[in-house]
Write a protein that holds these residues in place. Structure first.
Motif, PDB file in Angstrom:
ATOM      1  N   UNK A 125       0.854  -1.098  -0.059  1.00  0.00           N
ATOM      2  CA  UNK A 125      -0.062  -0.027  -0.087  1.00  0.00           C
ATOM      3  C   UNK A 125       0.906   1.232   0.081  1.00  0.00           C
ATOM      4  N   UNK A 126       1.813   1.256   0.715  1.00  0.00           N
ATOM      5  CA  UNK A 126       2.628   2.457   0.892  1.00  0.00           C
ATOM      6  C   UNK A 126       3.463   2.385  -0.530  1.00  0.00           C
ATOM      7  N   UNK A 127       4.025   1.517  -1.115  1.00  0.00           N
ATOM      8  CA  UNK A 127       4.476   1.606  -2.355  1.00  0.00           C
ATOM      9  C   UNK A 127       3.631   2.228  -3.373  1.00  0.00           C
ATOM     10  N   UNK A 128       2.531   1.720  -3.467  1.00  0.00           N
ATOM     11  CA  UNK A 128       1.421   2.240  -4.204  1.00  0.00           C
ATOM     12  C   UNK A 128       1.044   3.614  -4.011  1.00  0.00           C
ATOM     13  N   UNK A 129       1.077   4.056  -3.003  1.00  0.00           N
ATOM     14  CA  UNK A 129       0.910   5.565  -2.542  1.00  0.00           C
ATOM     15  C   UNK A 129       2.132   6.428  -3.220  1.00  0.00           C
ATOM     16  N   UNK A 130       3.292   5.855  -3.028  1.00  0.00           N
ATOM     17  CA  UNK A 130       4.243   6.597  -3.627  1.00  0.00           C
ATOM     18  C   UNK A 130       4.088   6.603  -5.092  1.00  0.00           C
ATOM     19  N   UNK A 152       0.939  20.892   2.976  1.00  0.00           N
ATOM     20  CA  UNK A 152       2.213  21.845   3.358  1.00  0.00           C
ATOM     21  C   UNK A 152       3.385  20.864   3.314  1.00  0.00           C
ATOM     22  N   UNK A 153       3.496  20.255   1.738  1.00  0.00           N
ATOM     23  CA  UNK A 153       4.827  19.667   1.500  1.00  0.00           C
ATOM     24  C   UNK A 153       5.060  19.737   0.301  1.00  0.00           C
ATOM     25  N   UNK A 154       6.173  19.315  -0.089  1.00  0.00           N
ATOM     26  CA  UNK A 154       6.704  19.633  -1.317  1.00  0.00           C
ATOM     27  C   UNK A 154       7.252  18.280  -2.206  1.00  0.00           C
ATOM     28  N   UNK A 155       6.835  18.242  -3.394  1.00  0.00           N
ATOM     29  CA  UNK A 155       7.242  17.167  -4.196  1.00  0.00           C
ATOM     30  C   UNK A 155       6.544  15.659  -3.555  1.00  0.00           C
ATOM     31  N   UNK A 156       7.346  14.491  -4.134  1.00  0.00           N
ATOM     32  CA  UNK A 156       6.937  13.144  -3.407  1.00  0.00           C
ATOM     33  C   UNK A 156       7.863  12.750  -2.345  1.00  0.00           C
ATOM     34  N   UNK A 157       9.105  13.059  -2.314  1.00  0.00           N
ATOM     35  CA  UNK A 157      10.092  12.520  -1.371  1.00  0.00           C
ATOM     36  C   UNK A 157      10.593  13.600  -0.843  1.00  0.00           C
ATOM     37  N   UNK A 158      11.135  13.624   0.406  1.00  0.00           N
ATOM     38  CA  UNK A 158      11.710  14.841   1.193  1.00  0.00           C
ATOM     39  C   UNK A 158      12.830  15.413   0.384  1.00  0.00           C
ATOM     40  N   UNK A 159      12.967  16.694   0.071  1.00  0.00           N
ATOM     41  CA  UNK A 159      13.922  17.370  -0.267  1.00  0.00           C
ATOM     42  C   UNK A 159      13.402  17.687  -1.837  1.00  0.00           C
ATOM     43  N   UNK A 160      12.571  17.244  -2.204  1.00  0.00           N
ATOM     44  CA  UNK A 160      12.122  17.388  -3.613  1.00  0.00           C
ATOM     45  C   UNK A 160      11.420  18.919  -3.983  1.00  0.00           C
ATOM     46  N   UNK A 161      11.503  19.705  -5.137  1.00  0.00           N
ATOM     47  CA  UNK A 161      10.982  20.895  -5.252  1.00  0.00           C
ATOM     48  C   UNK A 161       9.597  20.809  -5.273  1.00  0.00           C
ATOM     49  N   UNK A 181       4.664  13.038   4.401  1.00  0.00           N
ATOM     50  CA  UNK A 181       3.663  13.804   5.153  1.00  0.00           C
ATOM     51  C   UNK A 181       2.300  13.189   5.302  1.00  0.00           C
ATOM     52  N   UNK A 182       1.927  12.419   4.299  1.00  0.00           N
ATOM     53  CA  UNK A 182       0.820  11.571   4.123  1.00  0.00           C
ATOM     54  C   UNK A 182       0.883  10.335   5.425  1.00  0.00           C
ATOM     55  N   UNK A 183       1.946   9.637   5.279  1.00  0.00           N
ATOM     56  CA  UNK A 183       2.397   8.760   6.266  1.00  0.00           C
ATOM     57  C   UNK A 183       2.247   9.342   7.719  1.00  0.00           C
ATOM     58  N   UNK A 184       2.876  10.267   7.885  1.00  0.00           N
ATOM     59  CA  UNK A 184       3.049  11.077   9.152  1.00  0.00           C
ATOM     60  C   UNK A 184       1.451  11.191   9.775  1.00  0.00           C
ATOM     61  N   UNK A 185       0.608  12.043   8.608  1.00  0.00           N
ATOM     62  CA  UNK A 185      -0.647  12.151   9.057  1.00  0.00           C
ATOM     63  C   UNK A 185      -1.461  10.757   9.664  1.00  0.00           C
ATOM     64  N   UNK A 186      -1.311   9.783   8.652  1.00  0.00           N
ATOM     65  CA  UNK A 186      -1.929   8.353   8.931  1.00  0.00           C
ATOM     66  C   UNK A 186      -1.519   7.933  10.413  1.00  0.00           C
ATOM     67  N   UNK A 187      -0.375   8.005  10.814  1.00  0.00           N
ATOM     68  CA  UNK A 187       0.394   7.616  12.152  1.00  0.00           C
ATOM     69  C   UNK A 187      -0.439   8.455  13.264  1.00  0.00           C
ATOM     70  N   UNK A 188      -0.462   9.951  12.898  1.00  0.00           N
ATOM     71  CA  UNK A 188      -1.086  10.605  13.921  1.00  0.00           C
ATOM     72  C   UNK A 188      -2.452  10.233  14.145  1.00  0.00           C
ATOM     73  N   UNK A 189      -3.136   9.880  13.274  1.00  0.00           N
ATOM     74  CA  UNK A 189      -4.632   9.660  13.432  1.00  0.00           C
ATOM     75  C   UNK A 189      -5.082   8.388  13.588  1.00  0.00           C
ATOM     76  N   UNK A 190      -3.818   7.312  13.518  1.00  0.00           N
ATOM     77  CA  UNK A 190      -4.222   5.966  13.619  1.00  0.00           C
ATOM     78  C   UNK A 190      -4.838   5.505  14.860  1.00  0.00           C
ATOM     79  N   UNK A 191      -4.782   5.811  15.886  1.00  0.00           N
ATOM     80  CA  UNK A 191      -5.261   5.514  17.110  1.00  0.00           C
ATOM     81  C   UNK A 191      -6.668   5.971  17.286  1.00  0.00           C
ATOM     82  N   UNK A 192      -7.110   7.016  16.763  1.00  0.00           N
ATOM     83  CA  UNK A 192      -8.551   7.418  16.847  1.00  0.00           C
ATOM     84  C   UNK A 192      -9.397   6.626  15.798  1.00  0.00           C
TER      85      UNK A 192
END
Length: 223
Positions: A125-130, A152-161, A181-192
């Motif tokens: 799933x994570x691979x397909x997301x990327x 509030x992110x840029x590109x696909x990977x960290x450091x991308x323009x 950023x999406x993975x971070x949000x998924x982890x942030x709201x995972x418990x809820x």
């Protein structure tokens, strides 16, 4: 009529639970329609919550409108299902109770299957997301630029323009990629999400059990 005190208790429990769900889903339908049909109200709500640091980036008018459409669709579906449960329990109609239990069982099976797929194929799933983000950026830069502003992110990977001219206007521009950023949000709201999912499954299991028991009582009474 339903035979026995136990079956009568099941009938009124099922009726009460479905009535509560019916009222809540009706409130969801009315509330979402009010916000959707009155853009000014939507703008005011977006402005009032813009000061919330953790979720303000996800509460733009566009994202709120999308959420309202999802809420409206879910509320309508729940409204119909709870109406079947109320009518079936109140009028003691086996067909409606059976249809109600069947629909809930299908929904429960889909939820469990989705949960298993996410757990088993987490890496996939994570691979397909990327991959999906990469294709989206290549095919529609304007839409991807809106996504960058929203998350509030840029590109696909960290450091991308960022996408030229449509990326975030904040200074300095974000260095985190939209994928992380999406993975971070998924982890942030995972418990809820997990807690809500577990509670939903428990309620569905109880409703299915009550409706099946009531159907069985009606069958014994008819015989």
């Amino acid at each position: 009529m339903v035979a026995g005190c136990g079956n009568n208790i099941l009938k009124y429990i099922l009726l009460f639970l479905n009535f509560v769900i019916f009222v809540l889903s009706l409130a969801g339908v009315i509330g979402s329609l009010v916000f959707i049909l009155r853009p000014g109200t939507l703008e005011e709500a977006s402005d009032k919550i813009s000061e919330l640091k953790d979720i303000s980036s996800l509460l733009s008018p566009t994202s709120i409108r999308m959420g309202l459409y999802v809420l409206l669709a879910a509320s309508v579906l729940i409204l119909i299902i709870s109406f079947l449960g109320c009518c079936g329990a109140w009028k003691e109609i086996r067909f409606l109770l059976g249809l109600y239990a069947t629909i809930l069982l299908i929904i429960l099976a889909v939820e469990v299957a989705a949960f298993v797929v996410v757990i088993v194929y987490k890496d996939k799933v994570e691979s397909e997301l990327k991959t999906g983000l990469t294709k989206a950026k290549a095919t529609n830069e304007t839409a991807y630029g809106d996504l960058e502003k929203l998350l509030k992110c840029c590109g696909v990977n960290d450091g991308d323009p960022c996408v030229p001219s449509t990326g975030p206007t904040v200074t300095p521009k974000p260095t985190v990629g939209c994928y992380n950023r999406i993975l971070e949000l998924m982890k942030q709201y995972y418990t809820i999400v997990l807690a809500v999912s577990v509670i939903t499954v428990i309620i569905e299991v109880f409703l299915i059990s009550f409706s099946c028991c009531l159907c069985s009582g009606l069958g014994e009474n008819v015989a």
